[in-house]
Design an enzyme around this catalytic site. Structure first.
Site, PDB file in Angstrom:
ATOM      1  N   ALA A 102      37.751  44.446  43.026  1.00 31.45           N
ATOM      2  CA  ALA A 102      38.771  44.278  41.991  1.00 31.45           C
ATOM      3  C   ALA A 102      39.935  43.491  42.574  1.00 31.45           C
ATOM      4  CB  ALA A 102      39.275  45.641  41.513  1.00 31.45           C
ATOM      5  N   LYS A 103      40.830  43.064  41.745  1.00 33.05           N
ATOM      6  CA  LYS A 103      42.082  42.448  42.194  1.00 33.05           C
ATOM      7  C   LYS A 103      43.095  42.557  41.074  1.00 33.05           C
ATOM      8  CE  LYS A 103      43.503  40.156  45.878  1.00 33.05           C
ATOM      9  NZ  LYS A 103      42.922  40.305  47.232  1.00 33.05           N
ATOM     10  N   GLY A 104      44.355  42.590  41.451  1.00 36.58           N
ATOM     11  CA  GLY A 104      45.403  42.647  40.443  1.00 36.58           C
ATOM     12  C   GLY A 104      46.575  41.795  40.876  1.00 36.58           C
TER      13      GLY A 104
END
Ligand code: GLU
Length: 413
Positions: A102-104
């Protein structure tokens, strides 16, 4: 214009030439599982309200909870976050830790915001992505311009939403809140382990090794320090504004002191001031890009003279630069291998939080070393047996593990 995610898809395509995945699996690996875009309103110190756009992309979680950092940077956008979430997926699989990717991020400039404004931004962003994150579902961590303090605010906000303390919701926290010893230097320590493995692989020695590091944040600084302690000569350093060069070697602690006082690398006693592009073209054994993506691209790749490139940052080379340098015979240790030390120790932190049982630093370092060496050897072996470059080999190892999990789980319903 094709963005960073397009480059990620290109390297996936390259890996698939050696994997020949079933069409249905390959298509799923080309598509992010979930992407959330949120608006983050923040009351600024002057009383006005500013709106920032935030993202959280869970690329795939077939192998376990989604995992990946959060970055605060003006250039953050959905394309970039998707690309980085995909890379986290292959990275976690490559080092064989039980996470998806994931990444944000939030598109903002934290360098012009006060600490209070940053805290309000972090808390509201955490609340907005609160429906996705959690120790069993998706675990954020630091990335560009986010640090232990930001993780502490995220952990506190999520815990307030739950009504009890949940240390395992983020990693890269302060040790006082359930962070892991050795996490601060983990990415750099991992970069150094892979550089040392590459030296052994190429019959080179660390004594008299010359190294240039691009980026003087946490990753670049610690990589320079650890390599210098191991006997290498750090001849060039760059931050976002400029570079310094001394073929006799730079004293890293002195450079830190100088930068703190002068707010610039330039003007360091005994070193020559260069532009970042000038430093990129200097003769050096190892070049470590540890800043933002695409720093080495079509316009400067041709001038690179390094024998080894160790990607401390994520996607520091454009696909064009990667192709050019690979064809010139540069030994590239790709991001998903070189900088995996950070997420490996994040995994250790998460395990310690869930068990409420904490390890000492030598135990963390030893386990990290074992995992990084194992991953390097696996990639080098595939690279030699299939006669492919290290990036494609790393992708083959990582993507194969994800594909196996996706295929074995089957398609719901
Ligand atoms: N931001 C780091 C990376 O890109 C660490 C991620 C994590 O620890 O979850 O690998």
């Amino acid at each position: 214009m094709p963005g960073v995610f397009n480059d990620v898809l290109l390297s996936l395509e390259k890996a698939n030439m050696h994997l020949n995945l079933p069409d249905g699996i390959y298509k799923r690996l080309r598509t992010p599982r979930r992407s959330l875009i949120v608006s983050v309103p923040v009351k600024m110190d002057d009383g006005t309200v500013s709106f920032f756009e935030g993202y959280r992309v869970q690329y795939d979680f077939a192998r376990g909870p989604a995992k990946g950092g959060v970055r605060f940077h003006p250039r953050v956008n959905l394309d970039e976050i998707t690309a980085l979430a995909a890379l986290m997926t292959w990275k976690c699989a490559l080092v064989d830790i039980p996470f998806g990717g994931a990444k944000g991020g939030v598109a903002c400039d934290p360098t012009v915001m006060s600490k209070d404004e940053l805290e309000r931004l972090t808390r509201r962003y955490t609340y907005e992505i609160g429906m996705l994150i959690g120790p069993e579902s998706d675990i954020p961590a630091p990335d560009v311009y986010t640090d232990e303090q930001v993780m502490a605010w995220m952990m506190d906000t999520y815990s307030m939403m739950k009504g009890y303390s949940v240390p395992g919701v983020v990693t890269g926290k302060p040790v006082s809140l359930g962070g892991s010893l050795g996490r601060g230097k983990a990415t750099s320590f991992g970069v150094v382990i892979t550089v040392l493995e590459a030296l052994a692989h190429l019959n080179m020695k660390v004594e008299d090794l010359t190294v240039s590091v691009l980026g003087f944040g946490k990753v670049g600084y610690n990589a320079a320090r650890i390599l210098s302690d191991a006997g290498a000569r750090i001849i060039g350093l760059a931050d976002s504004k400029g570079a310094i060069y001394n073929p006799q070697g730079l004293d890293i602690d002195e450079v830190v002191r100088h930068k703190r006082e002068a707010d610039s690398l330039h003007g360091f006693k005994g070193a020559e001031d260069l532009t970042v592009d000038e430093l990129i073209s200097i003769e050096t054994d190892v070049l470590i890009p540890a800043a933002l993506e695409n720093q080495i691209n079509g316009s400067n790749a041709n001038s690179v003279k390094a024998r080894i490139i160790a990607e401390g940052a994520n996607t520091p080379l454009t696909a064009e630069a990667d192709e050019l340098l690979t064809s010139k015979g540069v030994f590239i240790i790709p991001d998903i291998l070189a900088n995996a030390g950070g997420v490996v120790v994040s995994y250790f932190e998460w395990v310690q939080d869930l068990q409420r049982f904490f390890w000492d630093e030598p135990a963390v370092d030893a386990r990290l070393t074992t995992i990084m060496k194992r991953a390097f050897k696996e990639v080098a072996l595939i690279s030699a047996s299939k006669k492919i470059d290290m990036r494609t080999a790393a992708m083959v190892v990582g993507v194969k593990r994800v594909a196996e999990a996706v295929e074995t789980r089957g398609l719901y319903p």
